[in-house]
Enzyme design. Structure first.
Site, PDB file in Angstrom:
ATOM      1  N   GLU A  26     -15.803  22.135  19.951  1.00 31.50           N
ATOM      2  CA  GLU A  26     -16.273  20.806  19.673  1.00 31.50           C
ATOM      3  C   GLU A  26     -16.267  19.843  21.155  1.00 31.50           C
ATOM      4  O   GLU A  26     -15.854  18.879  21.348  1.00 31.50           O
ATOM      5  CB  GLU A  26     -15.181  20.177  18.816  1.00 31.50           C
ATOM      6  CG  GLU A  26     -15.185  20.608  17.639  1.00 31.50           C
ATOM      7  CD  GLU A  26     -14.100  20.208  16.773  1.00 31.50           C
ATOM      8  OE1 GLU A  26     -13.706  20.636  15.576  1.00 31.50           O
ATOM      9  OE2 GLU A  26     -13.623  19.225  17.064  1.00 31.50           O
ATOM     10  N   ASN A  83     -17.345  27.002  19.662  1.00 33.05           N
ATOM     11  CA  ASN A  83     -17.021  26.850  18.365  1.00 33.05           C
ATOM     12  C   ASN A  83     -17.561  25.280  18.171  1.00 33.05           C
ATOM     13  O   ASN A  83     -16.957  24.506  18.866  1.00 33.05           O
ATOM     14  CB  ASN A  83     -15.759  27.105  17.891  1.00 33.05           C
ATOM     15  CG  ASN A  83     -15.421  26.926  16.451  1.00 33.05           C
ATOM     16  OD1 ASN A  83     -16.225  27.609  15.486  1.00 33.05           O
ATOM     17  ND2 ASN A  83     -14.348  26.254  15.892  1.00 33.05           N
ATOM     18  N   HIS A  91     -18.175  23.324   7.833  1.00 31.74           N
ATOM     19  CA  HIS A  91     -17.176  22.432   6.979  1.00 31.74           C
ATOM     20  C   HIS A  91     -18.185  21.626   5.978  1.00 31.74           C
ATOM     21  O   HIS A  91     -18.684  20.312   6.401  1.00 31.74           O
ATOM     22  CB  HIS A  91     -16.511  21.155   7.706  1.00 31.74           C
ATOM     23  CG  HIS A  91     -15.210  21.821   8.314  1.00 31.74           C
ATOM     24  ND1 HIS A  91     -14.104  22.372   7.710  1.00 31.74           N
ATOM     25  CD2 HIS A  91     -15.080  22.365   9.757  1.00 31.74           C
ATOM     26  CE1 HIS A  91     -13.314  22.867   8.629  1.00 31.74           C
ATOM     27  NE2 HIS A  91     -13.819  22.963   9.928  1.00 31.74           N
ATOM     28  N   GLU A 132     -15.185  28.237   9.873  1.00 27.97           N
ATOM     29  CA  GLU A 132     -14.139  26.988   9.246  1.00 27.97           C
ATOM     30  C   GLU A 132     -14.699  26.839   7.978  1.00 27.97           C
ATOM     31  O   GLU A 132     -14.333  25.419   7.583  1.00 27.97           O
ATOM     32  CB  GLU A 132     -13.923  26.069  10.186  1.00 27.97           C
ATOM     33  CG  GLU A 132     -13.080  26.327  11.452  1.00 27.97           C
ATOM     34  CD  GLU A 132     -13.143  25.125  12.408  1.00 27.97           C
ATOM     35  OE1 GLU A 132     -12.739  25.363  13.556  1.00 27.97           O
ATOM     36  OE2 GLU A 132     -12.595  24.079  12.032  1.00 27.97           O
ATOM     37  N   ASP A 190     -15.313  25.316   4.291  1.00 32.70           N
ATOM     38  CA  ASP A 190     -14.747  24.816   3.114  1.00 32.70           C
ATOM     39  C   ASP A 190     -15.783  23.887   2.461  1.00 32.70           C
ATOM     40  O   ASP A 190     -16.772  23.503   3.125  1.00 32.70           O
ATOM     41  CB  ASP A 190     -13.592  24.046   3.211  1.00 32.70           C
ATOM     42  CG  ASP A 190     -13.538  23.220   4.446  1.00 32.70           C
ATOM     43  OD1 ASP A 190     -12.475  22.760   4.890  1.00 32.70           O
ATOM     44  OD2 ASP A 190     -14.543  22.587   4.802  1.00 32.70           O
TER      45      ASP A 190
HETATM   46  O1  G3I Z   1       3.157  19.445  13.476  1.00 28.97           O
HETATM   47  C1  G3I Z   1       3.430  18.325  13.085  1.00 28.97           C
HETATM   48  C2  G3I Z   1       4.592  18.167  12.224  1.00 28.97           C
HETATM   49  O2  G3I Z   1       5.644  18.325  13.233  1.00 28.97           O
HETATM   50  C3  G3I Z   1       4.752  16.524  11.938  1.00 28.97           C
HETATM   51  O3  G3I Z   1       6.067  16.369  10.980  1.00 28.97           O
HETATM   52  C4  G3I Z   1       3.373  16.190  10.754  1.00 28.97           C
HETATM   53  C5  G3I Z   1       3.509  15.167  10.289  1.00 28.97           C
HETATM   54  O4  G3I Z   1       2.791  13.971  11.289  1.00 28.97           O
HETATM   55  O5  G3I Z   1       2.387  16.505  11.811  1.00 28.97           O
HETATM   56  C6  G3I Z   1       2.084  17.911  12.209  1.00 28.97           C
HETATM   57  O6  G3I Z   1       1.161  18.007  12.833  1.00 28.97           O
HETATM   58  C7  G3I Z   1      -0.181  18.027  11.905  1.00 28.97           C
HETATM   59  C8  G3I Z   1      -0.919  19.446  12.116  1.00 28.97           C
HETATM   60  O7  G3I Z   1      -2.078  19.446  11.602  1.00 28.97           O
HETATM   61  C9  G3I Z   1      -0.005  20.557  11.639  1.00 28.97           C
HETATM   62  O8  G3I Z   1       0.135  20.463  10.264  1.00 28.97           O
HETATM   63  C10 G3I Z   1      -1.127  17.052  12.510  1.00 28.97           C
HETATM   64  O9  G3I Z   1      -0.402  15.583  12.115  1.00 28.97           O
HETATM   65  C11 G3I Z   1      -2.488  17.068  11.830  1.00 28.97           C
HETATM   66  O10 G3I Z   1      -3.254  15.991  12.337  1.00 28.97           O
HETATM   67  C12 G3I Z   1      -2.907  18.592  12.310  1.00 28.97           C
HETATM   68  O11 G3I Z   1      -4.243  18.425  11.350  1.00 28.97           O
HETATM   69  C13 G3I Z   1      -4.849  19.623  11.705  1.00 28.97           C
HETATM   70  C14 G3I Z   1      -6.299  18.964  12.468  1.00 28.97           C
HETATM   71  O12 G3I Z   1      -7.262  20.188  12.750  1.00 28.97           O
HETATM   72  C15 G3I Z   1      -5.890  18.276  13.735  1.00 28.97           C
HETATM   73  O13 G3I Z   1      -7.054  17.916  14.212  1.00 28.97           O
HETATM   74  C16 G3I Z   1      -5.319  20.480  10.424  1.00 28.97           C
HETATM   75  O14 G3I Z   1      -4.273  20.962  10.042  1.00 28.97           O
HETATM   76  C17 G3I Z   1      -6.106  21.549  10.772  1.00 28.97           C
HETATM   77  O15 G3I Z   1      -6.922  22.166   9.745  1.00 28.97           O
HETATM   78  C18 G3I Z   1      -7.481  20.848  11.644  1.00 28.97           C
HETATM   79  O16 G3I Z   1      -8.364  22.008  11.916  1.00 28.97           O
HETATM   80  C19 G3I Z   1      -9.653  21.643  12.659  1.00 28.97           C
HETATM   81  C20 G3I Z   1     -10.038  22.708  13.585  1.00 28.97           C
HETATM   82  O17 G3I Z   1      -8.771  23.152  14.549  1.00 28.97           O
HETATM   83  C21 G3I Z   1     -11.352  22.567  14.401  1.00 28.97           C
HETATM   84  N1  G3I Z   1     -12.144  21.939  13.448  1.00 28.97           N
HETATM   85  C22 G3I Z   1     -12.049  21.035  12.648  1.00 28.97           C
HETATM   86  C23 G3I Z   1     -10.814  21.404  11.760  1.00 28.97           C
HETATM   87  C24 G3I Z   1     -10.339  20.274  10.718  1.00 28.97           C
HETATM   88  O18 G3I Z   1     -10.221  19.053  11.295  1.00 28.97           O
END
Ligand code: G3I
Length: 365
Positions: free
Chosen positions: A165, A208, A245, A275, A277
């Site tokens: 991205e 990607n 997505h 990715e 969905d």
């Molecule tokens: O690990 C922390 C944890 O310690 C904390 O307690 C919790 C509460 O704040 O947050 C946890 O981190 C979260 C992380 O996912 C792990 O679960 C982040 O807040 C959250 O923002 C993060 O979201 C991820 C997101 O990328 C971040 O931008 C999503 O799970 C993940 O599915 C998403 O994936 C991205 C791809 O990498 C790239 N393309 C888009 C896709 C969807 O956004």
């Protein structure tokens, strides 16, 4: 590896015995049980042929028997959803933490699955210390990060999302304004690919992105021209990942997606849907009608990949509606009102009509 991780490695034989997905009855753990199926959906990986059918996974989910079983029996590829991102593998400068990623790689190896590494250079989920860097210090940190992470999983990770991205949304087709790497100039992309290739020459290296799936958007054009330039300059880019997505309210039609994939393939690149969905929140109708529409939409997009020889895999951004980034209201609103139920298996790990659509498309039907 700590004990809890090791125990999960031996799930697969049981899953294989269960074979496929029973659309109707549920077992005590909500997983799959050997009851008379309403409409049996074959294990997705059993109808994928040489093509990869993958799912994004967090290592913590492997502790759930039903999750591990449905993952191992249906998918021949996995992508770490978060565990290999910079914030998790290099939380402090030069100190690397590979435990969660190692567990995913071990599970994949034990279950005959490939791994798509995700991701090395991305403006989000960067370790906080990176934000304080710029210029040559940032470039050096990026190259050290890429080199160390790829070297750690050398020979174990088939594909890497090297740069994720990098281009801005909207009309300009320029690099993102909210990425620290943009200040390095577009050359940072080639630098990252060269560093990854040096660390593991056998890994296939991907750019990607999202909203580049169809023809005609400035972003898709910018990524296409970037790929042309990198290929012409001999930069070791091997593929482009189209995140898919899907937003059912407005999405490129299968013909546009196909022509787009084919033009990237014509550059000598592999292409993958990385990715996918398909949220149903904004699809009209009752639940049954929404899930049938989801099935058709998913089928038609997967069928595009099957029709393009250079399209070597389709990965879903999760496997069960129980765990999806779209369940988080912050993200879910991007796709309108929920519930989105965006994935092939429902919250009880029962295959949805969407899974039947995927299986049919993979089988060429
Ligand atoms: O690990 C922390 C944890 O310690 C904390 O307690 C919790 C509460 O704040 O947050 C946890 O981190 C979260 C992380 O996912 C792990 O679960 C982040 O807040 C959250 O923002 C993060 O979201 C991820 C997101 O990328 C971040 O931008 C999503 O799970 C993940 O599915 C998403 O994936 C991205 C791809 O990498 C790239 N393309 C888009 C896709 C969807 O956004």
């Amino acid at each position: 590896m700590n004990r809890p991780w090791r125990a999960l490695l031996f799930v697969q034989p049981i899953a294989l015995f269960l074979g496929g997905c029973i659309v109707s009855s549920r077992g005590p753990d909500g997983g799959v049980t050997a009851a008379a199926p309403a409409t049996a959906v074959p294990p997705l990986r059993s109808v994928a042929g040489a093509r990869a059918i993958g799912a994004a996974v967090e290592a913590q989910r492997l502790r759930e028997p039903a999750f591990a079983r449905v993952l191992a029996s249906n998918f021949n590829s996995l992508t770490p959803e978060n565990d290999m991102k910079w914030i998790n593998v290099e939380p402090t400068p030069g100190t690397f933490s590979f435990r969660a990623g190692d567990a995913l790689v071990a599970f994949a190896e034990h279950n005959g699955m490939r791994v798509r590494g995700h991701n090395l250079v991305w403006h989000t989920q960067l370790a906080p210390w990176v934000a304080g860097l710029s210029g040559e210090a940032l470039r050096a940190a990026m190259i050290r990060h890429v080199g160390n992470v790829v070297a750690h999983w050398k020979g174990k990770i088939r594909q890497w999302d090297v740069v994720n991205e990098a281009f801005a949304d909207g009309a300009g087709g320029e690099l993102r304004h909210d990425s620290p790497f943009t200040a390095l100039g577009a050359g940072f992309i080639a630098d990252a690919f060269r560093a990854a290739h040096e660390a593991d020459p056998a890994a296939l290296l991907f750019y990607n992105d999202y909203e580049i799936e169809g023809l005609g958007t400035p972003k898709a054009e910018a990524v296409y021209q970037m790929a042309q330039r990198l290929k012409a300059a001999g930069v070791p880019i091997g593929g482009v990942g189209f995140q898919m997505h899907v937003d059912p309210r407005h999405w490129p039609d299968p013909q546009s997606i196909r022509q787009n994939l084919e033009r990237f393939a014509a550059l000598g690149l592999a292409v993958e849907l990385t990715e996918m969905d398909v949220p149903v929140g904004e699809i009209p109708g009752d639940k049954t009608q929404k899930l049938e529409a989801q099935k058709r939409l998913t089928h038609d997009i997967v069928a595009v990949c099957v029709a393009v020889p250079a399209c070597s895999g389709v990965t879903f951004w999760g496997l069960t509606d129980r765990y999806s980034w779209l369940n988080d209201p912050e993200w879910g609103q991007l796709r309108g009102r929920g519930p989105h139920r965006p994935l092939p298996f429902d919250a009880d790990y029962v295959a949805k009509p969407m899974a039947a659509g995927i299986a049919a498309a993979l089988a060429g039907n």
